[in-house]
Design a protein around this motif. Structure first.
Motif, PDB file in Angstrom:
ATOM      1  N   TYR A 106     -17.461   2.117  41.052  1.00 18.79           N
ATOM      2  CA  TYR A 106     -18.353   1.370  40.295  1.00 18.79           C
ATOM      3  C   TYR A 106     -17.441   0.876  38.843  1.00 18.79           C
ATOM      4  N   GLY A 107     -16.258   1.322  38.978  1.00 14.49           N
ATOM      5  CA  GLY A 107     -15.553   0.940  37.635  1.00 14.49           C
ATOM      6  C   GLY A 107     -15.708   1.628  36.561  1.00 14.49           C
ATOM      7  N   LEU A 108     -15.422   1.461  35.423  1.00 15.63           N
ATOM      8  CA  LEU A 108     -15.537   2.355  33.968  1.00 15.63           C
ATOM      9  C   LEU A 108     -16.344   1.584  33.146  1.00 15.63           C
ATOM     10  N   GLU A 109     -17.043   2.209  32.369  1.00 20.01           N
ATOM     11  CA  GLU A 109     -17.914   1.952  31.198  1.00 20.01           C
ATOM     12  C   GLU A 109     -17.170   1.367  30.022  1.00 20.01           C
ATOM     13  N   GLU A 110     -17.825   0.229  29.545  1.00 22.56           N
ATOM     14  CA  GLU A 110     -16.927  -0.177  28.295  1.00 22.56           C
ATOM     15  C   GLU A 110     -16.801   0.516  27.256  1.00 22.56           C
ATOM     16  N   ALA A 111     -17.517   1.448  27.124  1.00 22.38           N
ATOM     17  CA  ALA A 111     -17.761   2.450  25.951  1.00 22.38           C
ATOM     18  C   ALA A 111     -16.378   3.396  26.091  1.00 22.38           C
ATOM     19  N   PHE A 112     -16.138   3.567  27.420  1.00 21.95           N
ATOM     20  CA  PHE A 112     -15.127   4.534  27.925  1.00 21.95           C
ATOM     21  C   PHE A 112     -13.774   4.001  27.488  1.00 21.95           C
ATOM     22  N   LEU A 113     -13.606   2.540  28.228  1.00 23.50           N
ATOM     23  CA  LEU A 113     -12.544   1.883  27.817  1.00 23.50           C
ATOM     24  C   LEU A 113     -11.971   1.625  26.706  1.00 23.50           C
ATOM     25  N   GLN A 114     -12.993   1.705  25.734  1.00 24.88           N
ATOM     26  CA  GLN A 114     -12.663   1.413  24.150  1.00 24.88           C
ATOM     27  C   GLN A 114     -12.165   2.831  23.598  1.00 24.88           C
ATOM     28  N   GLN A 115     -12.323   3.897  24.269  1.00 18.57           N
ATOM     29  CA  GLN A 115     -11.869   5.159  23.647  1.00 18.57           C
ATOM     30  C   GLN A 115     -10.271   5.475  24.273  1.00 18.57           C
ATOM     31  N   CYS A 116      -9.864   4.524  25.205  1.00 16.89           N
ATOM     32  CA  CYS A 116      -8.272   4.522  25.489  1.00 16.89           C
ATOM     33  C   CYS A 116      -7.402   3.736  24.574  1.00 16.89           C
ATOM     34  N   GLN A 117      -6.334   4.034  24.347  1.00 16.26           N
ATOM     35  CA  GLN A 117      -5.341   3.215  23.638  1.00 16.26           C
ATOM     36  C   GLN A 117      -4.884   1.849  24.415  1.00 16.26           C
ATOM     37  N   SER A 118      -4.971   2.130  25.681  1.00 15.00           N
ATOM     38  CA  SER A 118      -4.605   0.733  26.442  1.00 15.00           C
ATOM     39  C   SER A 118      -5.612   0.638  27.811  1.00 15.00           C
ATOM     40  N   VAL A 119      -5.802  -0.465  28.230  1.00 13.83           N
ATOM     41  CA  VAL A 119      -6.625  -0.823  29.484  1.00 13.83           C
ATOM     42  C   VAL A 119      -5.792  -1.741  30.218  1.00 13.83           C
ATOM     43  N   LEU A 120      -5.185  -1.395  31.281  1.00  9.04           N
ATOM     44  CA  LEU A 120      -4.150  -2.184  32.130  1.00  9.04           C
ATOM     45  C   LEU A 120      -4.861  -2.414  33.388  1.00  9.04           C
ATOM     46  N   SER A 121      -4.379  -3.679  34.062  1.00 14.14           N
ATOM     47  CA  SER A 121      -4.607  -4.071  35.405  1.00 14.14           C
ATOM     48  C   SER A 121      -3.493  -3.881  36.141  1.00 14.14           C
ATOM     49  N   LEU A 122      -3.716  -3.242  37.511  1.00 10.48           N
ATOM     50  CA  LEU A 122      -2.472  -3.115  38.170  1.00 10.48           C
ATOM     51  C   LEU A 122      -2.363  -4.516  39.133  1.00 10.48           C
ATOM     52  N   SER A 123      -3.556  -5.326  38.987  1.00  7.19           N
ATOM     53  CA  SER A 123      -3.559  -6.538  39.654  1.00  7.19           C
ATOM     54  C   SER A 123      -4.818  -7.418  39.463  1.00  7.19           C
ATOM     55  N   HIS A 124      -4.914  -8.556  39.733  1.00 10.54           N
ATOM     56  CA  HIS A 124      -6.008  -9.441  39.806  1.00 10.54           C
ATOM     57  C   HIS A 124      -6.987  -9.073  41.092  1.00 10.54           C
ATOM     58  N   LEU A 125      -6.476  -8.373  42.022  1.00 10.13           N
ATOM     59  CA  LEU A 125      -7.332  -8.048  43.069  1.00 10.13           C
ATOM     60  C   LEU A 125      -7.673  -6.334  42.684  1.00 10.13           C
ATOM     61  N   THR A 126      -8.960  -6.188  43.240  1.00 13.72           N
ATOM     62  CA  THR A 126      -9.419  -4.579  43.048  1.00 13.72           C
ATOM     63  C   THR A 126      -8.931  -3.784  44.324  1.00 13.72           C
ATOM     64  N   PHE A 127      -8.375  -2.549  43.693  1.00 12.57           N
ATOM     65  CA  PHE A 127      -7.692  -1.789  44.679  1.00 12.57           C
ATOM     66  C   PHE A 127      -8.635  -0.470  44.811  1.00 12.57           C
ATOM     67  N   SER A 128      -8.727  -0.049  45.841  1.00 13.01           N
ATOM     68  CA  SER A 128      -9.432   1.495  46.165  1.00 13.01           C
ATOM     69  C   SER A 128      -8.489   2.558  45.325  1.00 13.01           C
ATOM     70  N   HIS A 129      -9.318   3.527  45.047  1.00 14.37           N
ATOM     71  CA  HIS A 129      -8.484   4.696  44.285  1.00 14.37           C
ATOM     72  C   HIS A 129      -7.180   4.962  45.207  1.00 14.37           C
ATOM     73  N   LYS A 130      -7.265   4.859  46.617  1.00 15.37           N
ATOM     74  CA  LYS A 130      -6.264   5.155  47.289  1.00 15.37           C
ATOM     75  C   LYS A 130      -5.085   4.496  47.097  1.00 15.37           C
ATOM     76  N   VAL A 131      -5.222   3.169  47.229  1.00 16.74           N
ATOM     77  CA  VAL A 131      -4.012   2.195  46.751  1.00 16.74           C
ATOM     78  C   VAL A 131      -3.785   2.195  45.607  1.00 16.74           C
ATOM     79  N   ALA A 132      -4.653   2.221  44.177  1.00 10.84           N
ATOM     80  CA  ALA A 132      -4.393   2.221  42.926  1.00 10.84           C
ATOM     81  C   ALA A 132      -3.465   3.372  42.450  1.00 10.84           C
ATOM     82  N   LYS A 133      -3.530   4.633  43.429  1.00  7.06           N
ATOM     83  CA  LYS A 133      -3.007   5.884  42.994  1.00  7.06           C
ATOM     84  C   LYS A 133      -1.466   5.627  43.309  1.00  7.06           C
TER      85      LYS A 133
END
Length: 154
Positions: A106-133
């Motif tokens: 279900y992705g990450l909460e906006e509140a969590f994303l704001q606590q990180c120094q950077s939010v990156l996308s690996l692709s415009h496609l959505t990957f499973s955790h297996k592929v993302a890793k």
């Protein structure tokens, strides 16, 4: 020496682990200690049974449990900033500890994303955790090849 920890949410180990281990071993040649930590728990299992919002809250709860103040924190999100490999490498250069966060289904909460120094996308496609890793571990290795002028990236 740089320490990189990739925290992710997955129900079980899978074949992607062996591919990631290949890049972990290659990265070690550049003084990179990379590890993958699965944070799947009962809290997450219950959250995912309820709805997307509760699932995201459960991911945040587990990720905050391992949140280290000294680490440079990078969350992966389809809505994050797209960068090329060279720019990705610059995000890692000069850091002593980096923590990556790969959310669950279900992705990450906006509140969590704001606590990180950077939010990156690996692709415009959505990957499973297996592929993302796998993509992430390869890009980390590629980044250190670029930083160290190793010919792998060409």
């Amino acid at each position: 020496m740089i320490k990189i920890v990739v925290y992710y949410i997955a129900k079980s180990k899978d074949l992607s682990d062996s591919l990631c281990e290949e890049f972990v071993a290659l990265s070690a040649g550049f003084g990179v200690k990379m590890e993958f930590v699965n944070l799947f728990s009962k809290v997450i299992k219950e959250g995912q049974k309820q709805d997307a919002k509760e699932a995201q809250k459960s991911y945040t709860k587990e990720f905050l449990r391992v949140f280290k103040p000294q680490a440079y924190k990078i969350a992966l999100s389809p809505n994050g900033k797209s960068v090329d490999s060279a720019e990705f490498g610059k995000k890692l250069e000069g850091k002593s500890e980096v923590a990556f966060f790969i959310g669950g289904a279900y992705g990450l909460e906006e509140a969590f994303l704001q606590q990180c120094q950077s939010v990156l996308s690996l692709s415009h496609l959505t990957f499973s955790h297996k592929v993302a890793k796998v993509v992430l571990s390869e890009q980390i290795y590629r980044a250190f090849c670029l930083i160290n002028n190793h010919p792998y990236h060409k």
